[in-house]
Motif scaffolding. Structure first.
Motif: not given
Length: 386
Positions: A3-4, A54, A56-57, A59, A84, A100, A102-104
Motif C-alpha cells: 500500500t502507499s 497525509v 493515502e488510501t 485504490k 481528501h 489529511r 486522501q484517496s487516489p
C-alpha cells in the motif's frame, strides 16, 4: 500486498485551524488507528514535530466510510475516489496537528490515441500457472506469472541473482516490457513463484486499462477501453470489483445442501487450486462446511515458503454470477492464513481458467464467460506436501 502510505505532519496554532473551520478531535496518546470498510485497522502515529500528516488510501472503486480513532475521540466521514478530508488532531490539548486522508483518483486511459489493443501470447501449464514472457530493464527476458492477487513485480531470489542488471529492491522503479508496452514498478523478492516461472507481476501495472484473458486462444490483450463486442456479448456475466489493501475481490456464492451464502472472494490467478475457504469465516457465517466430504489433507506453501495446512473437501456448488460449478474440490485453511488479518475466501486459477475473462480496471468490473476448460475434471492432490 503493498500500500502507499505517506506520513508528513503539519503543525498549526489553534487560531489558524479555527479559521479553516476544520473538525477537531482530541487525543492524549500519540497512538491512533485508521479504519476503512472491510479492513482491519491501521496503526497511526501522531507526530507533532512533523509538518503534514497525509494518509493515502489504497485504490477505492467507490466511496467508502473512513474512521480515524484516537485513544479518546474519533471522526467518521465518507471519502470518494480522488478526494481528501482534512481535520485537526489536538494532542494533550496543546499540539495541534492538521491531518489529511486522501484517496487516489481512478485511472482511465480510454482516450489514448491510437486505440490500444496489445496482444501478448499467454500460456498455462499443468499446474494451472498462467504466465507470459516479459523483458526487465531491456536486458532480461523472464517467464512471469500474472498474479491478480498481488501488486508490483516480485522475482524469485535465484532469478535476481542471475540478472544482468543489479536491482535496488523495494525502492527504485524498473521498466518491464509486456508486449509492445512498457510498465514501471519497484521489484520485490520472494522464495517461491508459480511452477515454471521466475516471478510474478500484479494487477496494478494495468490499472486504468482493460485486460482480456482469453484461455481459448492463448492470448492476453491489453485494451485502452472495453471492446464493444465484449460489452455486447450476453454470455459474459459481470462481477463488480471491490478493493481491499491493493487487492481486488468479486462477489460469489457457496452452496451446500439448502444453504447458499454470498461472500467476497479474492480474485487470485496466482493461486493454482480451485478455491481456498477461510475456516473462521465459514464458522462465523454458520456455513455447513462439516457436510462437505473430506477428500484429503495436504501442506501447501505460500510465496514466502510458509506452510499452510489445508483440508480438501467437496463443495456441492460454487456460483459465479450467472454460472455454476458443481462438485468442486475446495481447500479449507486451518492455520497460517495467506492474507494476514483478513478473513476472506480465495478464487484460484483452477476455477478462473474455466472462463475467458475481461478485467476492466477503468470501471472496476470483471466479465466472465465459460471457455474451453469449463468442464475439465478437477485435480485432487494426493495427501502430503505440495
Amino acid at each position: 500486498m503493498k500500500t502507499s502510505m505517506l506520513a508528513t505532519l503539519i503543525c498549526l496554532s489553534a487560531p489558524a485551524f479555527a479559521q479553516e473551520s476544520l473538525p477537531v478531535i482530541r487525543a492524549t496518546s500519540a497512538k491512533a488507528a485508521i479504519y476503512m470498510q472491510d479492513r482491519p485497522g491501521r496503526r497511526w502515529n501522531i507526530e507533532p514535530a512533523q509538518k503534514l500528516d497525509v494518509f493515502e488510501t489504497p485504490k477505492m472503486a467507490t466511496q467508502e466510510q473512513i474512521r480515524f480513532k484516537t485513544d479518546s475521540d474519533s471522526i467518521v466521514f465518507t471519502l470518494k475516489p480522488g478526494t481528501h478530508k482534512d481535520f485537526v488532531v489536538l494532542l494533550n490539548d496543546k499540539d495541534s496537528c492538521l491531518t489529511r486522508i486522501q484517496s487516489p483518483a481512478l485511472l482511465d486511459f480510454s482516450q489514448q490515441y491510437p486505440a490500444l489493443h496489445d496482444t501478448i501470447p499467454m500460456y498455462i501449464n499443468e499446474y494451472n500457472t498462467m504466465y507470459i514472457a516479459a523483458v526487465l530493464n531491456g536486458t532480461d527476458t523472464l517467464w512471469l506469472n500474472f498474479d491478480t492477487g498481488s501488486s508490483d513485480i516480485t522475482l524469485k531470489e535465484e532469478t535476481i541473482a542471475k540478472l544482468k542488471t543489479p536491482l535496488d529492491l523495494y525502492r527504485k522503479p524498473y521498466d518491464l516490457r509486456i508486449g509492445t508496452r512498457h510498465y514501471t514498478s519497484p521489484v520485490f523478492d520472494t522464495k517461491l513463484s508459480g511452477h515454471g516461472t521466475e516471478g510474478r507481476f500484479g494487477w496494478n501495472l494495468f490499472d486504468g486499462y482493460v485486460v482480456e484473458l482469453n484461455y481459448d486462444k492463448g492470448i492476453m490483450v491489453v485494451h485502452g477501453q472495453l471492446p464493444k463486442a465484449i460489452a455486447a456479448d450476453k454470455k459474459y456475466t459481470r462481477l463488480p470489483m471491490h478493493y481491499i489493501d491493493n487487492i481486488f475481490l468479486v462477489r460469489s456464492s457457496l452452496q451446500q445442501g439448502k444453504t447458499k451464502l454470498p461472500f467476497w472472494f479474492l480474485y487470485d490467478s496466482g493461486y493454482q487450486r480451485t478455491a481456498m475457504l477461510d475456516n473462521d469465516l465459514l464458522k462465523e457465517t454458520q456455513f455447513p462446511a462439516a457436510q462437505m466430504k473430506e477428500l484429503n489433507r495436504v501442506i501447501m506453501r505460500d510465496g514466502r515458503n510458509k506452510e499452510i495446512p489445508v483440508i480438501t473437501a467437496n463443495l456441492e456448488q460454487l456460483h459465479l454470477g450467472n454460472y455454476t460449478l458443481k462438485k468442486v474440490p475446495v481447500q479449507v485453511q486451518t492455520a497460517n492464513k495467506p492474507l494476514a488479518g483478513l478473513n476472506i475466501h480465495i478464487l484460484g486459477n483452477e476455477v478462473l481458467k474455466r472462463f475467458n475473462t475481461v478485467l476492466d480496471f477503468q470501471h472496476n468490473v470483471v466479465y466472465m464467460k465459460p471457455g474451453r476448460y469449463f468442464n475439465d475434471p478437477y485435480i485432487v492432490q494426493k495427501p502430503g506436501k505440495s
